[in-house]
Design an enzyme around this catalytic site. Structure first.
Site, mmCIF file in Angstrom:
data_model
loop_
_atom_site.group_PDB
_atom_site.id
_atom_site.type_symbol
_atom_site.label_atom_id
_atom_site.label_comp_id
_atom_site.label_asym_id
_atom_site.label_seq_id
_atom_site.Cartn_x
_atom_site.Cartn_y
_atom_site.Cartn_z
ATOM 1 N N LYS A 152 0.812 -1.220 0.000
ATOM 2 C CA LYS A 152 0.000 0.000 0.000
ATOM 3 C C LYS A 152 0.846 1.271 0.000
ATOM 4 C CE LYS A 152 -3.697 -2.428 2.447
ATOM 5 N NZ LYS A 152 -4.648 -2.440 3.563
ATOM 6 N N ASP A 196 -6.045 -8.468 11.664
ATOM 7 C CA ASP A 196 -7.439 -8.098 11.459
ATOM 8 C C ASP A 196 -8.375 -9.299 11.528
ATOM 9 O OD1 ASP A 196 -6.332 -9.087 9.133
ATOM 10 O OD2 ASP A 196 -7.246 -7.612 7.809
#
Length: 433
Positions: A152, A196
């Protein structure tokens, strides 16, 4: 029969699975159990689940931080009521991941907490505010908690080597607070750094009644669930023991269940019949279930089909992503394609989602069997992921293909809540002081 109806029938025979869902459930169950016993990259135990927990009513606040990408989120959360007292977010403009990267983040968090009254100045209070800190870190970590890779747009530096994310964040809090003690009169105890998938599972476990599975279907596909501790092979039990806090007596563990990060995207190599339009490089063969179910790869399969049959030109300017596929499946207003092909394109998008839903329903039922929760006659699934959340058609098709009643519950803010719940539960077990 028109050319387009002939093409639609041809694609239906290629896309929709020929096998029965009962057979696929059986094959998925066998693969899950095999991976649990032998595989080192999937079906990984993440933490033990105590049988009983004493509840606490903390005076200390839980600060949760979500490192999920270029937008950092944080919140003050009260438990056990699961109340988000305050939440905020900001863009990460500094992309070199070093100690200064974390220092800037922590300084911004402390500044905003102070501006909103959660941190007092030293001349305003006789006692420092105390916070427990929990972090959801969505980039890969090794078993020691060190950063393995960051995408990212972030660039890792050598300064990260040998330090865990927990150590880096704790060090930044110490530096920022000590350098600004007059403004930030507080203490920060970093307790947990979880991924996550675990955050979603803990949120699901805490919120949903009789739940057995938490599901992620966004740009990727994953699931977490509990299995009996006795299911673990010796090498995974040993690896799990090494991750436990020193407060545990590792030789006399008294737990019945363990939380599994399944990495189900790897499932289905010998079950899912990939078509040429499903091949997006080696990843398609390595992670077939993720390839046909996730919001990253399914849209690219749609694009490949449209290119293969000359329905769109090679230089077509529209990005194929989960949002586009969701809109096509719901037959929204056409703003991208030629009207003469639009109905066919929507039909193809729905066929791809039907296939995805078939395999999601199958893997969910396979998981339900090995968790031992099948006697409920329904599956309560807490889920996250914009691809599934934004497609009512996808969710309805999962229910359609399942032989067991499925209740899907979207877990908003799960990355923040799950981190707080990790600290809450472990403080109840006297792991957090």
């Amino acid at each position: 029969m028109t050319i387009e109806s002939t093409l639609a029938r041809e694609l239906e025979s290629l896309i929709l699975p020929a096998d029965s869902i009962v057979n696929v459930v059986d094959q998925f169950q066998e693969e899950l159990l095999s991976r649990l016993q032998t595989n080192t990259i999937s079906m990984l135990p993440q933490c033990l689940v105590p049988d009983k927990r004493s509840r606490w009513n903390p005076e200390d606040k839980i600060l949760t931080i979500d490192f999920g990408g270029t937008r950092l989120k944080f919140a003050i959360i009260s438990l056990p009521q699961i109340v988000i007292e305050y939440n905020d977010a900001f863009e990460l403009t500094y992309n070199i991941v070093d100690s200064n990267f974390f220092n800037q983040i922590i300084y911004t968090i402390c500044t905003r907490l102070a501006a909103n009254g959660y941190i007092k100045k030293k001349n305003e209070s006789s006692e420092a505010s105390k916070f427990f800190v929990s972090v959801t870190f969505s980039f890969p970590l090794n078993p020691e908690g060190e950063v393995v890779a960051m995408g990212k747009g972030f660039v890792m530096t050598d300064t990260l080597q040998g330090s865990t994310v927990k150590q880096l964040i704790q060090s930044s809090f110490h530096r920022i607070i000590s350098e600004n003690i007059e403004e930030f009169f507080c203490t920060m105890n970093v307790c947990h750094v979880i991924n996550d998938a675990i955050a979603v599972s803990l949120t699901s476990k805490f919120i949903c009644e009789n739940d057995s599975i938490s599901l992620i279907i966004g740009t990727g596909t994953n699931a977490c669930f509990e299995v009996p501790y006795g299911y673990l092979p010796p090498f995974k039990r040993d690896a799990l023991r090494e991750t436990l806090p020193s407060s545990y007596n590792k030789e006399t563990l008294n737990f019945k269940h363990v939380l599994i990060n399944s990495e189900i995207g790897f499932i289905g190599k010998n079950v899912i019949a990939l078509q040429p339009f499903d091949i997006h490089g080696a990843i398609s063969y390595e992670m077939p279930l993720e390839c046909v179910t996730s919001g990253k790869w399914l849209p690219l399969s749609l694009k490949n089909i449209l290119l293969q049959y000359n329905i769109i030109p090679k230089n077509f300017p529209v990005e194929f992503n989960g949002e586009l596929v969701c809109q096509l499946a719901e037959d929204c207003t056409n703003a991208w394609f030629e009207n003469e092909h639009y109905a066919l394109i929507c039909q193809i998008a729905r066929l791809l989602i039907k296939r995805a839903a078939f395999y999601v329903a199958a893997i969910v039922q396979a998981i339900d069997i090995i968790t031992g929760c099948k006697n409920y006659n329904f599956i309560h699934i807490g889920y996250v992921g914009s691809f599934l959340h934004n497609s009512n058609f996808y969710r309805e098709q999962i229910k359609y293909y399942s032989s067991i009643h499925i209740k899907l519950q979207f877990l908003n803010h799960s990355n923040l809540l799950g981190a707080a719940i990790a600290t809450y539960l472990n403080k109840s077990d006297n792991q957090v002081q």
